[in-house]
Design an enzyme around this catalytic site. Structure first.
Site, short mmCIF file in Angstrom:
data_model
loop_
_atom_site.label_atom_id
_atom_site.label_comp_id
_atom_site.label_asym_id
_atom_site.label_seq_id
_atom_site.Cartn_x
_atom_site.Cartn_y
_atom_site.Cartn_z
N HIS A 155 0.83 -1.20 0.00
CA HIS A 155 0.00 0.00 0.00
C HIS A 155 0.87 1.25 0.00
O HIS A 155 2.07 1.20 0.26
CB HIS A 155 -0.92 0.02 1.23
CG HIS A 155 -2.10 -0.91 1.11
ND1 HIS A 155 -1.99 -2.26 1.33
CD2 HIS A 155 -3.40 -0.67 0.79
CE1 HIS A 155 -3.18 -2.82 1.15
NE2 HIS A 155 -4.04 -1.88 0.82
N LYS A 159 -0.64 4.87 4.62
CA LYS A 159 -1.56 3.94 5.30
C LYS A 159 -1.10 3.73 6.73
O LYS A 159 0.08 3.49 6.99
CB LYS A 159 -1.63 2.61 4.55
CG LYS A 159 -2.66 1.64 5.12
CD LYS A 159 -2.86 0.46 4.19
CE LYS A 159 -3.83 -0.57 4.77
NZ LYS A 159 -5.17 0.01 5.03
#
Length: 265
Positions: A155, A159
């Protein structure tokens, strides 16, 4: 029927994409937003693509008290606020559709019991991308034949939680078809702690956080003489909007908690 919606986290990458989706959907109406900044301002002053004066609230209680006609909360903020916003919405009989991850098993049980008590629906969805849900389903099927498995999720570097909710949900589904076992050499040692990743019932989970990524996951199975890789990539956040739209419509019809998009596909 028009569905009145509040969005929590409208400035985030997922939240701003959801704002565009809701405002472009003829049966949805955005009535307010919840944001830990910009209390008292309107959405058009912080998002240039918005041309309507949608009020912003820092406090979820005040938001739902001032907008008693709200049907659905789309919760896309951060883990620290997601649980609080979800419980507050349920207190006001507003149906949460939650993309924020990081809920514990205890919190999931509490949310389910509270939603049942309030006689409204709630959906907590680790990943709104239909392709990601299919990846999880295929991984669960494969686990019957391939008990050795690693999950690598990648990600963007903003995040906050690791591993991702999608990776945890994937491991939970795999575990339903896989007997618990310790993978690798029985005497293996990590010369640097964490090198083998997190461990969920013997399943190894690895998190990558880099700029340029959006949301990606591969599930790698191994057995003598072969490997099987099941992979999904979200190239942009528009890939999640069809799933959010589906959940907003479906949460109006259910009672209690649904966890995971795969349960309604």
């Amino acid at each position: 029927m028009t569905i009145n919606i509040v969005i929590a986290g409208p400035r985030g990458k997922m939240g701003s994409e959801a704002v565009k989706m809701v405002m472009n959907e003829p049966d949805f109406r955005l009535v307010a937003c919840i944001d830990h900044k910009n209390n008292g301002k309107t959405l058009d002053t912080i998002l240039p693509e918005v041309d309507r004066a949608i009020p912003i609230y820092e406090d979820a209680q005040a938001c739902f008290q001032n907008h008693k006609n709200t049907d659905v909360l789309i919760e896309l903020s951060v883990p620290a606020a997601g649980y609080k916003h979800t419980k507050t919405a349920l207190e006001h009989k507003v149906r949460p559709v939650v993309g924020t991850t990081g809920f514990t098993e205890t919190q999931l049980k509490e949310v389910d019991a509270f939603a049942q008590q309030q006689n409204v629906g709630c959906m907590i969805i680790p990943n709104f991308a239909v392709g990601a849900v299919l990846m999880m389903k295929f991984a669960k099927m494969a686990a019957t034949y391939f008990p050795d498995v690693d999950i690598i999720e990648k990600h963007h570097d903003q995040k906050l939680d690791a591993p991702s909710g999608t990776a945890i949900k994937t491991a939970e589904l795999i575990r339903e078809n896989r007997q618990s076992k310790k993978q690798g050499h029985p005497e293996e040692k990590e010369t640097i702690p964490g090198a083998r990743g997190a461990d969920l019932d013997g399943i190894k989970l690895h998190s990558v956080r880099l700029p340029g990524l959006v949301a990606h996951q591969e599930v790698i199975f191994g057995s003598p003489g072969q490997t099987l890789t099941i992979k999904h990539d979200s190239m942009n956040r528009a890939s999640f909007m069809d799933g959010i739209k589906l959940c907003v419509n479906r949460v109006m019809e259910i009672k209690g908690l649904i966890y995971g998009l795969e349960t309604i596909l």
